[in-house]
Design an enzyme around this catalytic site. Structure first.
Site, short mmCIF file in Angstrom:
data_model
loop_
_atom_site.label_atom_id
_atom_site.label_comp_id
_atom_site.label_asym_id
_atom_site.label_seq_id
_atom_site.Cartn_x
_atom_site.Cartn_y
_atom_site.Cartn_z
N HIS A 95 -58.00 -52.51 87.91
CA HIS A 95 -57.64 -52.60 86.49
C HIS A 95 -56.13 -52.71 86.33
CE1 HIS A 95 -56.96 -48.36 87.44
NE2 HIS A 95 -56.14 -48.32 86.41
N ASP A 100 -53.39 -51.11 83.34
CA ASP A 100 -53.49 -49.98 82.42
C ASP A 100 -53.44 -50.36 80.95
OD1 ASP A 100 -53.69 -48.04 84.46
OD2 ASP A 100 -51.54 -48.14 84.77
N HIS A 137 -54.39 -52.61 89.89
CA HIS A 137 -54.50 -51.55 90.89
C HIS A 137 -55.89 -50.93 90.88
CE1 HIS A 137 -52.90 -49.59 87.23
NE2 HIS A 137 -53.55 -48.49 87.61
N ARG A 181 -47.70 -38.43 85.93
CA ARG A 181 -47.57 -39.86 85.65
C ARG A 181 -46.91 -40.07 84.30
NH1 ARG A 181 -49.87 -43.89 83.06
NH2 ARG A 181 -50.91 -45.61 84.13
#
Ligand code: OGA
Ligand code: MN
Length: 290
Positions: A109, A111, A260, A275
């Site tokens: 995917h 993000d 990723h 993150r």
């Protein structure tokens, strides 16, 4: 001159950056060199940089205004003190997850492409890692586009697809969503299949995620066949690099020209990542619609 050293990780993308200390504020020349390396290699890895949350935030802000985490399934930030930080973890405290994505596979995917202006970048910092598994892979979408057959390039120029908002990469339904049975009805932004990267000006394949994707204007079967073909092409091993995490690795990726995914890992093991993500701009088509 900055003393920063750039070492390629894989032929397709990714570079290790050494010779800088991310705890200290970066001077302008170093930051410029870093941005240069990022534009070239798309994913940068910094090893052995144990950053605390304020340091991770300060570093992230050097790349632009932060984009808050997307809504998680539990409806409140994972870190009360730092709501701009997202937690990616399988750890539960008193039965409650401290982070997102669990311990299963996270499928390929990009993000948050279900919004009009998806984040331009994300930074993922490893605070606890499992003894094995949980590797993360990135794939280069400039390369994926450039290596398509000419006929496919012509076919997809000007086409747009729905980027479904319903499920995250771990297959968990986002808060407030309901099940989608027909991808043509999926909620989420419509983006060009080929985008123009706002910083580099290069064309990149822009797929988002496969589940519930639909190419507007095509029969569902034709859309599925085209998407299957594009996804198989874009995720070939030679376009990717594999990240085997070490403690305190920090990875910065460009969320516009890479995809990723993450391997599953032992549910008994602990994996904790902090993150951040950087605000993006509306997605620009590489070509005008026909
Ligand atoms: C993310 C993500 C993968 C991982 O943070 O967006 O997909 O390896 N993480 O945890
Ligand atoms: Mn992700």
């Amino acid at each position: 001159m900055p003393r920063l050293t750039v070492t390629k990780i894989a032929p397709a993308l990714g570079a290790d950056i050494s010779g800088i200390d991310l705890h200290a504020p970066l001077d302008e020349a170093t930051l410029a060199a870093l941005k240069d390396a990022w534009a070239t290699h798309l994913v940068l890895r910094f090893r052995g940089q144990a950053l605390d949350d304020p340091q991770l935030l300060a570093l992230s802000r050097l790349l632009g205004p932060l984009d808050p985490p997307g809504p998680n399934p539990y409806g409140k930030p994972f870190l009360e003190a730092f709501p701009e930080i997202n937690v990616i973890s399988n750890v539960k405290v008193g039965g409650a997850p401290i982070g997102n994505l669990g311990d299963g596979e996270a499928v390929w995917h990009c993000d948050m492409t279900y919004v009009e202006s998806p984040p331009r970048a994300a930074l993922l910092h490893a605070l606890e890692i499992p003894p094995s598994g949980g590797d993360t892979f990135w794939s280069n979408m400039y390369l994926a586009y450039e290596t398509l057959p000419d006929a496919t390039k012509q076919r997809i120029a000007g086409l747009r697809a729905i980027h479904d908002a319903t499920y995250n990469s771990a297959g968990i339904m986002r808060k407030g969503m309901k099940e989608v049975t027909d991808p043509r009805q999926a909620p989420g932004a419509h983006h060009p299949l080929v985008i123009r990267h706002p910083d580099t000006g290069r064309a990149a394949l822009y797929l988002g995620r496969r589940r519930n994707s639909y190419v507007l204007g095509l029969d569902l079967a034709d859309s599925n066949a085209l998407l299957d073909e594009l996804w198989a092409h874009a995720t070939q091993p030679e376009f990717t690099f594999r990240q085997v995490w070490q403690l305190h690795d920090l990875i910065l990726w460009d969320n516009r020209c890479t995809l990723h995914r993450r391997d599953s890992f032992d549910p008994e093991a602990r994996r904790v990542m902090h993150r951040t993500q950087i605000k993006g701009t509306p997605v620009a088509p590489a070509f005008e619609a026909a």
